[in-house]
Structure formats: C-alpha cells, structure tokens
Design a protein around this motif. Structure first.
Motif: not given
Length: 295
Positions: A93-103, A62-76
């Motif tokens: 993106t993630d609902i969890s602040r701590e997951m976002v920090k680790r990502a 679906a995706f290739s170099r140079g694309h900008r994509v959105l992730e829902i529920g990224c975890g770490t």
C-alpha cells in the motif's frame, strides 16, 4: 510547487497540520511527482541501500514462504517484489497513486503479479483492506523508511493494523528517530546547532528528495523515540526488538558526503554492526527498526 511547500512550512509548527484537510493530498501529490525518479534517488542511494539491507534481515527473520504480509508505504515496490521472489504474498500500500502504479508494473515485469497486490491506501485508513481481504488475515506487516512519520494521525494506525493481523504476528517498521547521534555530532561540528537539534521540535518540514526541484517540496514530519513508538502501539502490540539504524553512519540526506568519504566509514559500519542492537545505541540511530508483536 514552491508555494505549497511554503504553506506546509507555515503550519508545520502547530497542531493545525492534523486538521489540514489538504495535507494528505499534499503528501500524495509530492510522492506522485517523485515516483518517476524514486528508484534512482532513493533506491540507488548508497545510504538507502545499506539501510534497506539491514532492514531486510529483520524481514527474513519475521516472514517466510507462504505468508501473506502487508506493507505500509511501498513506494515503487522494491521490498514487495523482493519478498515475493521468496514466495511471500504481499499486499503493498501507498498514499501515492503513481507509486502504486509503478509497484504494480515492477511486479508484472518480473512475473510476480500474482504475489504482489498494490493498493492506494494511506496508513491512517489501512482498515479499509479488511473489506477486501478480511480481518485477522495477515501473517505480518512492515513499513520501511519513515512512512509512519509522515502521517499526522499515527495514533489511529495501531488498532486498525491489529484488526488485520493474526494474533502474535510481527510488525517490522523503521521509524525516523527523535535523537540521531550522527546528525547531532555532525551538525555541531560544522557549527549548525539548530539543525543538530531540529528533531526535538514537534514537526519539521522535510524535503521529499535531495535533488532539484523536488528538494523544495516539503512534507511535515514527526520524529519518534523508540519508547514513544512503544507507547503508541501498546494497546495492541508489544515491542520485541529494537535496533538503531545509521547510528554512527550518516543519514540519507548526507549521501554525497558519504560517497566522498566512504573508506572512512568502513570501521564505523563494523562498530554499528556490533553495537546497534544494544542499549543505548539502539535508540540513537537516524532510524530505529522496531519489531512489534500483535497481542
């Protein structure tokens, strides 16, 4: 912790869960707690690794170099970093602040901070990204491992997501399925019929981890057939591909049994490779990988 899980169990069978103003805080708090051990519990889970491998085949298509994509529920940030290593710009993106920090920390540690932009955003409020990145800007989006199942307001997501994506861009998601062939056969075989058919109930409290103590922290989870997902997204997206995931193989909550009996599952892995893209098997997996195209 236990009392909060019991509270969710008490309300999970009714629509009141949708109006529960504390539900999103409950989910966030649970995944904040899980963030510390998420990589070990989920990222290194042998079933989770297999599921991620299959899901990534769809991402590379679906995706290739140079694309900008959105992730829902990224975890770490496991998948976000993996895509960034291929030159893909990811807003994770993630609902969890701590997951976002680790990502964020994972991306920075690998020198990929310029390609991974982590934001604390729940699925049902994804439209707020338009204020920062603009409308119709993403070349695609993805969501892995059932994050959509845990949002009681899933019907609010498609239109918001469509406003962020370019026309004809692809959204690749794995959704926990309503009918799991393996789970039905397995639990009937061990004489646990209620668990075999639990997904047919509207909402089920699912532990966020297999390990103590977080195996007592439950999150209300809805299950969707591929057809239901198609209907929910129909106004803004069309389904262009469906694959069953873990059709003949155990779901992640049976990882211990899978490890003990792994040689026995090798033939089933090959059978699944052959059949999981074809009807009716593509609708009978533990998860369903669904590729949708923005109208």
């Amino acid at each position: 912790m236990k009392s909060r899980a019991n509270h969710v169990s008490a309300v999970a069978g009714s629509d009141s869960v949708v109006q529960d103003s504390g539900l999103y805080r409950h989910v966030e708090a649970g995944y904040d707690l899980l963030a510390l051990t998420y990589d070990e519990d989920v990222g290194m889970n042998p079933i989770g690794e297999h599921m991620r491998e299959v899901f990534r085949r769809h991402l590379t298509t679906a995706f290739s170099r140079g694309h900008r994509v959105l992730e829902i529920g990224c975890g770490t940030g496991i998948d976000a970093v993996w895509l960034a290593q291929s030159g893909i710009d990811v807003v994770a993106t993630d609902i969890s602040r701590e997951m976002v920090k680790r990502a964020e920390a994972r991306a920075e540690s690998l020198g990929l901070g310029n390609l991974v932009h982590a934001r604390r955003v729940a699925a049902n409020e994804i439209e707020v990204l338009g204020e920062e990145f603009g409308p119709d800007v993403f070349d695609g989006a993805y969501c892995h491992a059932g994050a959509l199942n845990m949002d009681p307001n899933l019907r609010n997501v498609p239109h918001q997501l469509a406003r962020l994506m370019r026309r004809h861009a692809l959204f690749v998601c794995s959704v926990i399925n309503k009918t799991s062939l393996f789970e039905i056969v397995f639990y009937l075989a061990v004489l646990r019929p209620r668990k075999a058919f639990r997904r047919l109930n509207r909402v089920v409290p699912i532990p966020i981890s297999r390990r103590d103590p977080l195996n007592r922290y439950a999150v209300p989870t809805r299950f969707y057939s591929p057809a239901e997902v198609g209907r929910i997204f129909a106004a803004d997206f069309s389904v262009v591909g469906t694959q069953g995931l873990q059709v003949f193989l155990p779901p992640s909550n049976l990882a211990d049994e899978y490890e003990q009996l792994r040689p026995l599952f090798v033939p089933l892995e090959q059978i699944e490779e052959w059949l999981s893209n074809h009807r009716p098997m593509n609708a009978w997996g533990h998860h369903t990988i669904i590729t949708l195209q923005r109208s």
